[in-house]
Structures are given as structure tokens and as C-alpha cells.
Design a protein around this motif. Structure first.
Motif, short mmCIF file in Angstrom:
data_model
loop_
_atom_site.label_atom_id
_atom_site.label_comp_id
_atom_site.label_asym_id
_atom_site.label_seq_id
_atom_site.Cartn_x
_atom_site.Cartn_y
_atom_site.Cartn_z
N GLY A 158 0.81 -1.21 0.00
CA GLY A 158 0.00 0.00 0.00
C GLY A 158 0.84 1.26 0.00
N VAL A 159 1.85 1.32 0.88
CA VAL A 159 2.67 2.52 0.95
C VAL A 159 3.57 2.65 -0.27
CG1 VAL A 159 4.59 1.54 2.29
CG2 VAL A 159 4.04 3.96 2.51
N GLU A 161 2.85 1.55 -3.28
CA GLU A 161 1.98 1.98 -4.38
C GLU A 161 1.72 3.48 -4.28
OE1 GLU A 161 -1.96 0.16 -6.39
OE2 GLU A 161 -2.24 0.84 -4.33
N ASP A 162 1.44 3.96 -3.09
CA ASP A 162 1.13 5.38 -2.91
C ASP A 162 2.32 6.28 -3.21
OD1 ASP A 162 -1.44 4.74 -2.22
OD2 ASP A 162 -1.11 4.91 -0.05
N THR A 163 3.52 5.82 -2.87
CA THR A 163 4.72 6.63 -3.10
C THR A 163 5.31 6.42 -4.49
OG1 THR A 163 6.11 4.90 -2.09
CG2 THR A 163 5.33 6.68 -0.64
N ARG A 195 -1.34 0.04 -9.15
CA ARG A 195 -0.40 1.14 -9.41
C ARG A 195 1.01 0.84 -8.89
NH1 ARG A 195 -1.38 5.25 -6.49
NH2 ARG A 195 -2.85 4.23 -5.08
#
Length: 298
Positions: A158-159, A161-163, A195
Motif C-alpha cells: 500500500g505505501v 503503491e502510494d509513493t 499502481r
């Protein structure tokens, strides 16, 4: 001149000549290994024993002291490289990441590399690694023997993908299949985290076709050339002629990787194996430098 010095000069000259022939002023190598000495020594011992994950004789070409290996890469004209580290058990990744902070601080041309393992605190130390300046992560599904869809990794994915942080992931079934290798677990992962900026190590060898199709489906997926197309791999994992159009079409997301120092052939051969695919000089320049330079904003 001693034979050793002569061999070193020939080795370097071959790489420099390759670059000059293409008009390149440098190489970005996204798949090189630097590790704590005791870990690297164990890795080399494993290769020496032709362990079950390799199964073949694998002489380490660049079994050199760390400072000599760094000098060799720089002499080649490699302007940026990684320190691919990976744990094979719990309670190891955070320690490796701390070592990597110090290594990257000493070597600013190294793309600060960190790693992770499915364990309860993985999300926490991955966030700490990002705060410390990590630019790329390494995941080794084969050696770590873990499912990339393990719920303990959901916070990590999750992290990342977000970064948008790249993750070089060894997930193909070569040189020997593992319980969780192959395209199916990665397809499942991308269905949940579409992503993710995965860099499929070794082109997903030997499942080149399937991983190239995943790259066409997910526009953040990349692949690295590490060991693919070389004489050493040869018929063990041949590229199908039908895959060449896929390679050409995905050319802006193919990155050069060497596996230095753990290769059984000269560094120049890894570059020549890319060039002899016959996809054109612009394609090769993108693979050997421009694509990774753009990815890492070099």
C-alpha cells in the motif's frame, strides 16, 4: 603489465567501447548486489555449492573486495547502481536496511536500496526506510520463499503503491521454480495494487511472455534484463521470436540489470546480449541508460 591488470583493462575497455559505439555517456544498472560482507560471503558459498536454487556450476566472475567492485563499476562508466539486499528469514530485513543506509551515505552514486519480508513490523520499517531516503526496494520471492499476497505485506504494498517507489522483484520461476514464483501470484498482486511500480527482475525468466503481457496490462510495471538473453542462460530460458514485438513495444520500460558481481561471464556480455536482440540503437540506449535515468530522475 601483469595478467591480472591486463585482464582488468580488457574488461573495462570492452564496456567503454560498447558505450562509445552507441554514443552513451554512462550506464544505469538497476540490479547490482552489495551486501554486508558476511551475507555476501554466504551468498557466494551458496553459488559455489551449486545449491538447489541454481543447480548448475556458477563461478563468480567478480569475487572482489567491496572497494574494488565499486571501482570496477565506476570504471565501466556506471553512473548509478543499486545495492540489492534481500532476507531469507524473519528479523533480517530491518538490519539489512540499516546497513544500506550507511552504504548509500558512503556511495552517493548508489540508488539507496531497501528490502522487506512478510512479518508484523514490515510496514513500519518500510516507512522508516522511505523516510531515510530509500529509492528502490528489492523483493526476492524465490529466496525468501514467501507469497507476495501474504496479508502481512498488504501495508508494504500500500505505501509503496502510494509513493510510486520502484520494487525490483525476483518472481519468475528461473533458475529454479519456488512455491510462489511465476506470473500468477504477481497477477493477483497487481489486481489488488494496480499502481505498483514493480520491476520484474530477469525479465521474469523463463516466463518472459506472461510478464511482458502484464507490463502491457499495467503501465507502471517494468522489467530488467538481468542475465536474460545471455549465452549462459542459452537454451535454459530462450526468448521466443514472437516476444520480440512485445519487447520492442515495451521498450521504454525495460531497464538494464547485470547481477554484478554474481555473474559467471564478463560484464560486457550482459550489454552485448541486449544489443544483439536487434531492436535498434535507440532501444538499446533507452534500456542501458535513458529509461532508468527517467525513472530515478537522474
Amino acid at each position: 603489465m601483469s595478467n591480472e591488470k591486463h585482464s582488468r583493462h580488457e574488461d573495462i575497455d570492452a564496456v567503454v567501447a560498447f558505450q562509445r559505439g552507441l554514443g552513451l555517456t554512462g550506464i544505469v544498472d538497476v540490479h547490482t548486489h552489495f551486501m554486508p560482507k558476511r551475507v555476501m560471503d554466504k551468498v557466494w558459498s551458496y553459488f559455489d555449492s551449486a545449491g538447489p536454487l541454481t543447480g548448475v556450476e556458477w563461478p563468480i566472475r567478480y569475487r572482489l573486495e567491496e572497494d574494488v567492485r565499486l571501482d570496477r563499476l565506476r570504471s565501466y562508466g556506471v553512473r548509478a547502481f543499486t545495492s540489492m539486499i534481500y532476507p531469507h528469514k524473519p528479523d533480517m530485513a530491518a538490519w539489512l536496511n540499516q546497513w544500506s543506509i550507511e552504504f548509500a551515505a558512503r556511495n552517493p552514486d548508489c540508488l539507496h536500496t531497501s528490502t522487506f519480508y512478510p512479518e508484523p513490523d514490515a510496514g513500519d520499517y518500510v516507512r522508516l526506510a522511505l523516510e531515510a531516503g530509500t529509492r528502490v526496494f528489492k523483493s526476492h520471492i524465490q529466496v525468501g520463499d514467501y507469497d507476495p499476497n501474504d496479508p502481512l505485506l498488504d501495508g508494504v504494498w500500500g505505501v509503496l503503491e502510494d509513493t510510486g517507489t520502484p520494487i525490483v522483484i525476483h518472481c519468475g520461476s528461473g533458475p529454479a521454480p519456488g512455491r510462489f514464483t511465476g506470473p500468477a501470484p504477481i497477477a493477483a498482486l497487481l489486481a489488488r495494487f494496480p499502481r505498483l511500480r514493480l520491476v520484474i527482475a530477469h525479465m521474469g525468466m523463463p516466463e518472459y511472455t506472461e510478464f511482458l503481457h502484464l507490463a502491457q496490462q499495467y503501465d507502471r510495471v517494468l522489467l530488467d534484463t538481468t542475465m536474460a538473453f545471455t549465452d549462459f542462460i542459452g537454451e535454459a530460458a530462450p526468448l521466443r521470436a514472437a516476444d520480440l514485438p512485445l519487447l520492442r513495444d515495451t521498450g521504454d520500460r525495460i531497464l538494464f540489470g547485470s547481477d554484478f558481481p554474481n555473474i559467471p561471464y564478463p560484464y560486457a556480455h550482459a550489454l552485448e546480449a541486449v544489443a544483439r536482440l536487434g531492436l535498434g540503437d535507440d532501444w538499446v540506449r533507452g534500456v542501458c541508460h535513458d529509461n532508468a535515468a527517467r525513472l530515478f530522475d537522474l
